[in-house]
Scaffold this motif. Structure first.
Motif, PDB file in Angstrom:
ATOM      1  N   VAL A  43      -4.685   6.749   7.954  1.00 28.11           N
ATOM      2  CA  VAL A  43      -4.451   5.544   7.755  1.00 28.11           C
ATOM      3  C   VAL A  43      -3.521   5.289   6.654  1.00 28.11           C
ATOM      4  N   GLY A  44      -3.911   5.919   5.464  1.00 29.46           N
ATOM      5  CA  GLY A  44      -3.058   5.467   4.278  1.00 29.46           C
ATOM      6  C   GLY A  44      -1.449   6.179   4.383  1.00 29.46           C
ATOM      7  N   ARG A  45      -1.415   7.137   4.863  1.00 30.98           N
ATOM      8  CA  ARG A  45      -0.102   7.792   5.234  1.00 30.98           C
ATOM      9  C   ARG A  45       0.522   7.077   6.086  1.00 30.98           C
ATOM     10  N   ALA A  46      -0.003   6.522   7.366  1.00 34.41           N
ATOM     11  CA  ALA A  46       0.769   5.641   8.317  1.00 34.41           C
ATOM     12  C   ALA A  46       1.118   4.312   7.462  1.00 34.41           C
ATOM     13  N   MET A  47       0.237   3.595   6.596  1.00 30.93           N
ATOM     14  CA  MET A  47       0.566   2.419   5.984  1.00 30.93           C
ATOM     15  C   MET A  47       1.909   2.418   5.138  1.00 30.93           C
ATOM     16  N   GLY A  74      -7.028  -1.362   6.330  1.00 28.26           N
ATOM     17  CA  GLY A  74      -6.474  -1.486   5.058  1.00 28.26           C
ATOM     18  C   GLY A  74      -5.366  -2.470   4.877  1.00 28.26           C
ATOM     19  N   PHE A  75      -4.936  -2.301   3.635  1.00 29.96           N
ATOM     20  CA  PHE A  75      -3.812  -3.462   3.072  1.00 29.96           C
ATOM     21  C   PHE A  75      -3.113  -2.858   1.885  1.00 29.96           C
ATOM     22  N   TYR A  76      -1.905  -3.535   1.894  1.00 30.68           N
ATOM     23  CA  TYR A  76      -1.241  -3.342   0.830  1.00 30.68           C
ATOM     24  C   TYR A  76      -0.317  -4.617   0.365  1.00 30.68           C
ATOM     25  N   ARG A  77       0.045  -4.419  -0.836  1.00 31.18           N
ATOM     26  CA  ARG A  77       1.221  -5.586  -1.232  1.00 31.18           C
ATOM     27  C   ARG A  77       2.514  -4.777  -1.633  1.00 31.18           C
ATOM     28  N   THR A  78       3.668  -5.511  -1.175  1.00 31.26           N
ATOM     29  CA  THR A  78       5.074  -5.051  -1.942  1.00 31.26           C
ATOM     30  C   THR A  78       5.465  -6.204  -2.640  1.00 31.26           C
ATOM     31  N   THR A  79       6.135  -6.055  -3.723  1.00 35.63           N
ATOM     32  CA  THR A  79       6.713  -6.817  -4.598  1.00 35.63           C
ATOM     33  C   THR A  79       8.028  -6.463  -5.111  1.00 35.63           C
TER      34      THR A  79
END
Length: 160
Positions: free
Chosen positions: A91-95, A60-65
């Motif tokens: 996975v989402g919870r861990a991310m 998975g992936f995500y961005r923080t701003t």
């Protein structure tokens, strides 16, 4: 495990981003990989686009701003997706737990994100994590293949 996105991640990120179970809830309508390249390049340039790996593969992936000035204690979490083959496996919870841990250590006291009002699984998930529905952006989201507009919810989480 979190790591910064790399140019070599393009194909894997695109395959998750463009998956039929994911793409309706991200910013752009379905497109060819070549059209996705400038979007991916901008994510890379941001320096805040993170890849989540599980057993050596992109899960998975995500961005923080982080916002500037008087709201520098606030960060937005977005462009968040998990490989649909891994849905329901934590996975989402861990991310998100990892993202929040990093944001907290960077002095962030508030995390916010947007979610479409018709994405009930995501809304229930964010609620379980402690996010609160703080507002509605009416008729904010428009998928090209649908005639109607969708409300976008603003969700917030205050960190202790």
């Amino acid at each position: 495990m979190r790591r910064p996105a790399l140019p070599t991640d393009l194909k894997h990120v695109f395959s998750i981003y463009s998956h039929p179970a994911v793409v309706p809830y991200l910013t752009y309508d379905p497109m060819e990989e070549s059209a996705f390249v400038p979007i991916f390049d901008e994510l890379l340039r941001s320096g805040t686009f993170w890849i989540w790996e599980l057993d050596g593969a992109i899960a998975g992936f995500y961005r923080t701003t982080r916002y500037p000035g008087r709201v520098s204690h606030v960060a937005q979490l977005g462009t968040l997706a998990v490989d649909p083959r891994l849905h329901g496996r934590g996975v989402g919870r861990a991310m998100i737990d990892d993202a929040i841990r990093h944001l907290r250590s960077d002095g962030i006291r508030r995390v916010e994100l947007y979610a479409e009002s018709d994405n009930q699984p995501a809304l229930a998930f964010y609620k379980r994590l402690g996010f609160v529905h703080e507002g509605t952006l009416r008729a904010f989201y428009k998928r090209s293949h649908e005639a109607h507009y969708v409300d976008e919810y603003v969700l917030g989480l205050l960190l202790d």
